[in-house]
Design a protein around this motif. Sequence first.
Motif, PDB file in Angstrom:
ATOM      1  N   HIS B  91      20.027 -39.887  10.077  1.00  0.00           N
ATOM      2  CA  HIS B  91      19.000 -40.927  10.004  1.00  0.00           C
ATOM      3  C   HIS B  91      18.043 -40.780  11.194  1.00  0.00           C
ATOM      4  CE1 HIS B  91      17.393 -44.590   8.378  1.00  0.00           C
ATOM      5  NE2 HIS B  91      17.496 -45.225   9.530  1.00  0.00           N
ATOM      6  N   GLY B 108       8.116 -50.042   6.383  1.00  0.00           N
ATOM      7  CA  GLY B 108       8.405 -48.934   5.472  1.00  0.00           C
ATOM      8  C   GLY B 108       7.323 -47.871   5.464  1.00  0.00           C
ATOM      9  N   THR B 392      17.408 -38.962   6.176  1.00  0.00           N
ATOM     10  CA  THR B 392      16.806 -40.280   5.910  1.00  0.00           C
ATOM     11  C   THR B 392      15.978 -40.719   7.119  1.00  0.00           C
ATOM     12  OG1 THR B 392      18.797 -41.372   6.737  1.00  0.00           O
ATOM     13  CG2 THR B 392      18.648 -41.077   4.352  1.00  0.00           C
ATOM     14  N   ASP B 396      12.905 -45.963   5.290  1.00  0.00           N
ATOM     15  CA  ASP B 396      13.598 -46.122   4.002  1.00  0.00           C
ATOM     16  C   ASP B 396      14.255 -47.491   3.839  1.00  0.00           C
ATOM     17  OD1 ASP B 396      12.899 -43.491   3.601  1.00  0.00           O
ATOM     18  OD2 ASP B 396      14.869 -42.690   4.144  1.00  0.00           O
ATOM     19  N   THR B 400      14.643 -49.844   0.275  1.00  0.00           N
ATOM     20  CA  THR B 400      16.026 -50.013  -0.174  1.00  0.00           C
ATOM     21  C   THR B 400      16.352 -51.498  -0.371  1.00  0.00           C
ATOM     22  OG1 THR B 400      16.615 -48.036   1.048  1.00  0.00           O
ATOM     23  CG2 THR B 400      18.429 -49.463   0.400  1.00  0.00           C
ATOM     24  N   GLY B 415       8.483 -44.851   2.542  1.00  0.00           N
ATOM     25  CA  GLY B 415       9.915 -44.570   2.553  1.00  0.00           C
ATOM     26  C   GLY B 415      10.454 -44.422   1.147  1.00  0.00           C
ATOM     27  N   GLN B 416      11.680 -43.951   1.061  1.00  0.00           N
ATOM     28  CA  GLN B 416      12.363 -43.819  -0.225  1.00  0.00           C
ATOM     29  C   GLN B 416      13.598 -44.710  -0.205  1.00  0.00           C
ATOM     30  OE1 GLN B 416      13.404 -39.776  -0.983  1.00  0.00           O
ATOM     31  NE2 GLN B 416      11.306 -39.025  -0.879  1.00  0.00           N
ATOM     32  N   LEU B 418      17.254 -45.424  -0.068  1.00  0.00           N
ATOM     33  CA  LEU B 418      18.257 -44.610   0.619  1.00  0.00           C
ATOM     34  C   LEU B 418      19.248 -44.006  -0.369  1.00  0.00           C
ATOM     35  CD1 LEU B 418      18.993 -47.020   3.584  1.00  0.00           C
ATOM     36  CD2 LEU B 418      18.233 -44.654   3.848  1.00  0.00           C
ATOM     37  N   ARG B 429      13.640 -33.572   0.562  1.00  0.00           N
ATOM     38  CA  ARG B 429      13.163 -34.701   1.362  1.00  0.00           C
ATOM     39  C   ARG B 429      12.569 -34.231   2.698  1.00  0.00           C
ATOM     40  NH1 ARG B 429      14.132 -40.257   2.828  1.00  0.00           N
ATOM     41  NH2 ARG B 429      12.040 -40.725   3.635  1.00  0.00           N
ATOM     42  N   VAL B 431      11.111 -35.899   6.310  1.00  0.00           N
ATOM     43  CA  VAL B 431      10.871 -37.124   7.096  1.00  0.00           C
ATOM     44  C   VAL B 431      10.030 -36.760   8.321  1.00  0.00           C
ATOM     45  CG1 VAL B 431      13.003 -38.244   6.311  1.00  0.00           C
ATOM     46  CG2 VAL B 431      12.973 -37.073   8.505  1.00  0.00           C
TER      47      VAL B 431
END
Lengths: 212, 510
Positions: B91, B108, B392, B396, B400, B415-416, B418, B429, B431
Amino acid sequence: MRQPSLAPLKSRFPNKSEALLLFTASALIVNFWSIINFLRWVPAFILRLQFSEILIVFCYVQAFALYESIAITLALVLAGALLPKRALRARWVEQGTLFVFITGLLVMAYHNLPDILPVLRASVEYLEEAFRVDVPDYQTTLIIVGFFATATLTTYLILMRWAFARLKKNREFGEGVLAFLERATVLSTLFIVIDLLALAGLLIRYPYGMLR
Amino acid sequence: MNTGNPTPSEGGRLSRRDALKLAGLFTLGAAFQQLAHIRLPLAQATSARPNFLILVLDTLSARHMSLYGYPRQTTPSIARLAESAMVYHNHHAAGSFTTPGTASLLTGTYPWSHRALQPSSMAREDFTSRSLFNLISPEYFSLAYTHNPLAMYLLHQFHRGIGELMPFGALTLKEMTAAGSWLWNDFPMADTAENVITGIGQPPSSLFLSAMEPLGQRQPALRAEYRDLFPKGLPGGESRSFTLEACTDWLSHNLATLPSPHLAYFHLLPPHEPYLPRKEFIGTFPADLNLPAKPPHPASEHATDEALGNLRREYDEFIAYSDAEFGRLYDNLLRSGQLDNTWLILTSDHGQLFERGIHGHLTPAMYQPLLHIPLVIRPPGGRQRLDIHDLTSNVDLLPTLLTLLNEPLPAWLEGQVLPGFTGIPDPERVVYALDAKESSVHGPLRSGTAVMRQGSYKLIHTFGYKELADEDELYDVEADPEELDNLYEALPDVAAGMRAKLEESVKRNS
């Protein structure tokens, strides 16, 4: 039976015009320093604040300058009332003005200490190297702080002594101080108006744009 | 940019990305078995509208947590939480200090979008209604608190979405600043002015009274009262002293009394410096760690390895103290049954650096200890641990939470959801993280450090600094976790591909 009177107490305090003159002197140096140092922040503020926000911060800073000017004046009024007449009350406005300005210069030096220290350190380290003396780091710091404190305090005391003595002996010197104050009143008044506008701005703003 | 994981059928044909996701589905059978356990409490929770408790421990680097393999036993209590939670091992913070890191967590979005770039700055004006607090369902009562003034700027900005924004004084022993007490309603502006008046990094604008400030800030009675417990001084310093014990007690007693459903956001200052742990944690970790020597960074502050080692030990002790208090809170919440219907989320806003001549986090050197942060999410009534190693970011968390509450995901979110909540890991992915504190929030990003993580690679792109040359570094973080071997020249294809993508992202968002 004789009625109790506040006259002796009143006589110890300066009259309104004297107090106003001293307030002018305080406002001059306090606001001058305040605006100069606010301007130092402006480049950083431009990066992150809107113009209106910079203005609000300026209002807070100048409102505080007004409070500080009043506080300094009141402290001198109180000192004038408490100290023996010979010490301060004889030429209260002139002495108060010189006190505010000379003390102001000393405090300015103190506030600039972080900028002055590296220069002093470099000088001391140069001397240590020139004389091939190996001094531990903490001793170098002690030397620098000691030197700075002694130098500024000595200068301050000499300046105050000189100014007060000259005031006592030389009438023209006192008149010069008063003449300077009268001329500075225009600038001081401008500063005070700015401060009052800043305070008014804050009072108007306070109910809006805040937390619920 | 909506990154809400579209299914293959939405696009009409199977893309390479979707094919990779499907491949992931077949190979992650074991993980899905575990996910089934996660889904059960989620389904239960959605029927009863679960509560949320988000705990942000400021400046907590995952690289210093025994939970993530650090040799010192710094986080045994968080490890206990992990036994019934989802543990994210990869993370990342999107910013390197409180302002951008917290703004990313709450909105986000990456720093180039929200533009909370400098210490004490707030997010762009249009983000005032785009935070977690503003987007969560209005039926939620939200409560927020922080010890950190930089995070408080952001909470003030988002205050319209916050049911109750607690002032500093609520959980401090004594609040000594005017901005934090009687000018609290106008905190961001008043605090900025107070910094000018008292002088932080510049001479103060107050000529006489500021010289007396150190006298006014001293609290000898308070210091004497707590000297036995906190011999190095109270956390928070002279102007905003607090103890984590008081925070723990407050949360233990008051969470249950909040209206349900609720969202409680607590951003606590420890283990941020100054490192001031309770007595029993001082001297906990005497042994040297024998870490590999690292070359000084061009932005090095010339701190010696010995000095950095001492600071690292003190930081670890402060983490251990924070962890112990977290453990007490966790036990209290478990005992009271509060966690039966509460999602407990533990994370940080950024990490801390003790290498290459640098101590701290206000640095352009964006190495992993600065960006790798913890994320541990315990579902209501959680029983089983799930370790998630996918890449991540703290951007995110908002998507979420919105997904958990069946709220729509705004298109501007970067963000996506999680992994562990969608069940579909994204092998492609990417970041990002950005430090651009010398750039204007109003204009293009002229200087900064931009970081891109993709797969096991990490690209660090330093640009536009007056005192630093533009530079690129490429590391294989999995093979070289200490970031010692710069592969930028050795892997030109990977480097060029990542550089082009990163530059494009920075330019597009400038």
